[in-house]
Design a protein around this motif. Structure first.
Motif, PDB file in Angstrom:
ATOM      1  N   CYS A   1       2.575   6.405   7.359  1.00 15.44           N
ATOM      2  CA  CYS A   1       3.885   5.964   7.988  1.00 15.44           C
ATOM      3  C   CYS A   1       4.692   6.507   8.253  1.00 15.44           C
ATOM      4  O   CYS A   1       5.127   7.036   9.515  1.00 15.44           O
ATOM      5  N   SER A   2       5.654   7.504   6.705  1.00 14.97           N
ATOM      6  CA  SER A   2       5.984   8.297   6.710  1.00 14.97           C
ATOM      7  C   SER A   2       6.394   9.904   7.195  1.00 14.97           C
ATOM      8  O   SER A   2       6.530   9.983   8.306  1.00 14.97           O
ATOM      9  N   VAL A   3       5.202  10.137   7.170  1.00  9.63           N
ATOM     10  CA  VAL A   3       4.319  11.879   7.785  1.00  9.63           C
ATOM     11  C   VAL A   3       4.460  11.489   8.894  1.00  9.63           C
ATOM     12  O   VAL A   3       4.788  12.115   9.486  1.00  9.63           O
ATOM     13  N   ALA A   4       4.654  10.476   9.926  1.00  8.54           N
ATOM     14  CA  ALA A   4       3.296  10.144  10.864  1.00  8.54           C
ATOM     15  C   ALA A   4       4.255   9.827  11.722  1.00  8.54           C
ATOM     16  O   ALA A   4       4.440   9.488  12.966  1.00  8.54           O
ATOM     17  N   LYS A   5       6.395   9.272  11.315  1.00  5.98           N
ATOM     18  CA  LYS A   5       6.790   8.192  12.247  1.00  5.98           C
ATOM     19  C   LYS A   5       6.901   7.269  12.521  1.00  5.98           C
ATOM     20  O   LYS A   5       6.859   7.141  13.664  1.00  5.98           O
ATOM     21  N   LEU A   6       5.329   6.670  12.173  1.00  5.35           N
ATOM     22  CA  LEU A   6       5.185   5.667  12.910  1.00  5.35           C
ATOM     23  C   LEU A   6       5.090   4.221  12.066  1.00  5.35           C
ATOM     24  O   LEU A   6       5.790   4.522  10.672  1.00  5.35           O
ATOM     25  N   LYS A   7       5.590   2.669  12.825  1.00  7.42           N
ATOM     26  CA  LYS A   7       5.922   1.678  11.600  1.00  7.42           C
ATOM     27  C   LYS A   7       4.615   0.966  11.365  1.00  7.42           C
ATOM     28  O   LYS A   7       3.627   1.392  11.851  1.00  7.42           O
ATOM     29  N   ILE A   8       4.377   0.413  10.130  1.00 10.56           N
ATOM     30  CA  ILE A   8       3.458  -0.234   9.240  1.00 10.56           C
ATOM     31  C   ILE A   8       2.285  -1.214  10.359  1.00 10.56           C
ATOM     32  O   ILE A   8       1.212  -0.809  10.797  1.00 10.56           O
ATOM     33  N   GLN A   9       2.992  -1.761  11.213  1.00 10.29           N
ATOM     34  CA  GLN A   9       2.446  -2.534  12.608  1.00 10.29           C
ATOM     35  C   GLN A   9       1.627  -1.214  13.688  1.00 10.29           C
ATOM     36  O   GLN A   9       1.267  -2.252  14.161  1.00 10.29           O
ATOM     37  N   ASP A  10       2.375  -0.494  13.704  1.00 10.48           N
ATOM     38  CA  ASP A  10       0.951   0.459  14.742  1.00 10.48           C
ATOM     39  C   ASP A  10      -0.145   0.778  14.014  1.00 10.48           C
ATOM     40  O   ASP A  10      -0.738   0.961  14.881  1.00 10.48           O
TER      41      ASP A  10
ATOM     42  N   GLY B   1       0.689  -0.964   0.315  1.00  5.35           N
ATOM     43  CA  GLY B   1      -0.381   0.262  -0.008  1.00  5.35           C
ATOM     44  C   GLY B   1       0.798   0.888   0.062  1.00  5.35           C
ATOM     45  O   GLY B   1       1.311   1.815   1.136  1.00  5.35           O
ATOM     46  N   ALA B   2       0.631   2.208  -1.659  1.00  6.36           N
ATOM     47  CA  ALA B   2       1.530   3.074  -0.623  1.00  6.36           C
ATOM     48  C   ALA B   2       1.725   3.831   0.034  1.00  6.36           C
ATOM     49  O   ALA B   2       2.195   5.360  -0.115  1.00  6.36           O
ATOM     50  N   VAL B   3       0.060   4.309   0.060  1.00  2.00           N
ATOM     51  CA  VAL B   3      -0.396   5.541   0.488  1.00  2.00           C
ATOM     52  C   VAL B   3      -0.262   5.327   2.133  1.00  2.00           C
ATOM     53  O   VAL B   3       0.009   6.378   2.619  1.00  2.00           O
ATOM     54  N   LEU B   4      -0.145   3.977   2.572  1.00  3.54           N
ATOM     55  CA  LEU B   4      -0.308   3.676   4.067  1.00  3.54           C
ATOM     56  C   LEU B   4       1.493   4.259   4.481  1.00  3.54           C
ATOM     57  O   LEU B   4       1.763   4.464   5.252  1.00  3.54           O
ATOM     58  N   PHE B   5       2.220   3.792   3.363  1.00  3.72           N
ATOM     59  CA  PHE B   5       3.552   4.082   3.194  1.00  3.72           C
ATOM     60  C   PHE B   5       3.649   5.804   3.759  1.00  3.72           C
ATOM     61  O   PHE B   5       4.489   5.859   4.335  1.00  3.72           O
ATOM     62  N   ILE B   6       3.366   6.467   2.666  1.00  2.00           N
ATOM     63  CA  ILE B   6       3.693   7.368   3.149  1.00  2.00           C
ATOM     64  C   ILE B   6       3.340   8.173   4.618  1.00  2.00           C
ATOM     65  O   ILE B   6       3.228   8.677   5.425  1.00  2.00           O
TER      66      ILE B   6
END
Length: 434
Positions: free
Chosen positions: A390-399, A383-388
């Motif tokens: 997470c990057s903006v929020a400085k979180l890991k995907i599992q969070d 998921g491209a938007v999911l990665f973006i």
């Protein structure tokens, strides 16, 4: 034409192999298509045919709209438009339960609709709203989850690049009709996400926004009007027949550039970076389109669409069951494949089934497909938007996995409503005579 099992085995196994070893999706698609062609053709005809299919696949006036809309989105992302839309969204929904969460959704719907990009929306709105929501006590993972899911609404609410891609893949479905058909499903998705966010915020006792004085609210609305007017200019011009979707995209570039210069958020020295980013993004998208068109031809040559159609119809003759299976298949595809190649590859497979066997309108099926693949944009592992987000929020995907579940359910409920109630998609196009 008989089914070539060797070709299918080579196609699937090579595609999976390239993905597993980390080959970019565009190259994975092109290389697996090339490997399949080498099974059926000599080397020189195979390479020349693949090159020809990729080149001719891009010879479409409608595809010119994509780089223009990407450039318009880049200009909006840097031009101060996001901040003005957020302030306007606060006026609309800031006083409701979970005010900032609803502001996030509303701003994403507006910005996504104007920019036509879920990625740009998640980045622009998430960068501004994330810190604000954290200051007011919102959980970071909840803030990121509501940001990424609501960012996808802009792909349904026009103008939308992916609807242009679907128009190409479906053999010439009206872009204007698709744009009109996306409004109600996109808004419904946003409202469903807002409902989930509001219930969660109410249970967690998150604060509502301060009351905005009437005069200040009017000022924020007036500040947002120039940005909102781009929707009227672009979509209104297409519907009125003043210009085509491609011409509308060029007008969107001029409009957003003038607006950004008026807001003084962009100067001439910023333009080279914006243009370079646009060329980079457009290059990736068009390479994906070219490779996917080549793969679509290979699949047609191997008789795969007809085989899938026969297999589906052998499972059941009930339209409800067939549509449910197609939805589940598209949801699965969206988890592992980017949106653009998924539309180009699977539209020729599923569209003949739903139009000839089930009697669905191609416009209706286009919206069903986009809503399905929207879920994939916020679903791991691709998921491209999911990665973006997470990057903006400085979180890991599992969070984000647990907070995302209620939003997945909301998106799926809207998907089912749109699938089985065609009028949700079709009544606006019908209203305008499409």
């Amino acid at each position: 034409m008989e089914l070539d099992m060797l070709g299918i085995i080579v196609l699937i196994s090579s595609f999976v192999f390239f993905l597993v070893i980390g080959t970019p999706i565009a190259y994975s698609i092109g290389l697996s298509a090339m490997a399949t062609m080498l099974v059926s053709f000599d080397v020189l005809p195979a390479f020349s045919t693949m090159a020809q299919r990729m080149a001719t696949g891009l010879e479409s006036f409608s595809l010119l709209a994509i780089p223009f809309f990407i450039l318009a989105g880049q200009l909006m992302n840097s031009g101060g438009i996001a901040m003005r839309l957020i302030e306007f969204a606060k006026v609309l929904v800031g006083r409701l339960p979970g005010g900032l969460a609803l502001v996030n959704v509303t701003a994403n719907m507006l910005f996504g609709a104007i920019s036509g990009s879920a990625a740009a929306s998640a980045s622009a709105i998430g960068t501004i709203m994330g810190p604000r929501m954290k200051e007011e006590g919102y959980d970071k993972s909840f803030s990121a989850a509501i940001n990424v899911t609501s960012a996808t609404t802009g792909l349904s609410i026009p103008p939308s690049n992916i609807l242009i891609v679907y128009a190409l893949a479906s053999g010439g479905t009206s872009i204007a009709a698709l744009f009109l058909a996306g409004y109600v499903p996109g808004i419904l998705t946003g409202l469903a996400i807002m409902l989930v966010g509001s219930v969660y915020a109410y249970r967690k006792k998150y604060p509502v926004g301060d009351k905005i004085p009437f005069t200040e609210g009017v000022k924020k609305f007036l500040d947002a009007i120039p940005s909102l007017m781009m929707l009227v200019v672009v979509i209104g011009g297409i519907i009125a027949g003043i210009f085509t979707a491609t011409e509308a995209a060029a007008i969107a570039v001029v409009y957003s550039l003038v607006l950004a210069l008026i807001y003084k958020e962009i100067t001439v020295k910023h333009l080279p970076v914006i243009i370079i980013n646009t060329v980079r993004t457009a290059g990736m998208v068009l390479l994906l389109i070219a490779a996917s068109i080549g793969l679509s031809w290979v699949m047609s040559f191997e008789n795969i669409p007809a085989t899938v159609s026969n297999a589906l119809l052998s499972l059941s003759s009930d339209p409800f069951v067939i549509l449910l299976i197609i939805n589940l298949a598209l949801l699965a595809v969206g988890i592992f494949m980017d949106m653009t190649p998924a539309v180009l590859i699977f539209t020729p497979i599923f569209l003949p089934i739903v139009t000839t066997q089930l009697g669905l309108d191609p416009i209706h099926f286009g919206i069903i497909m986009i809503l399905n693949l929207n879920v994939g944009l916020v679903t791991p592992p691709v998921g491209a938007v999911l990665f973006i987000g997470c990057s903006v929020a400085k979180l890991k995907i599992q969070d984000l996995v647990k907070p995302l579940i209620p939003f997945y359910i909301a998106m799926f409920v809207v998907l089912l409503l749109v699938t089985f109630i065609p009028e949700i998609s079709l009544w606006v196009p019908d209203l305008f005579g499409y």
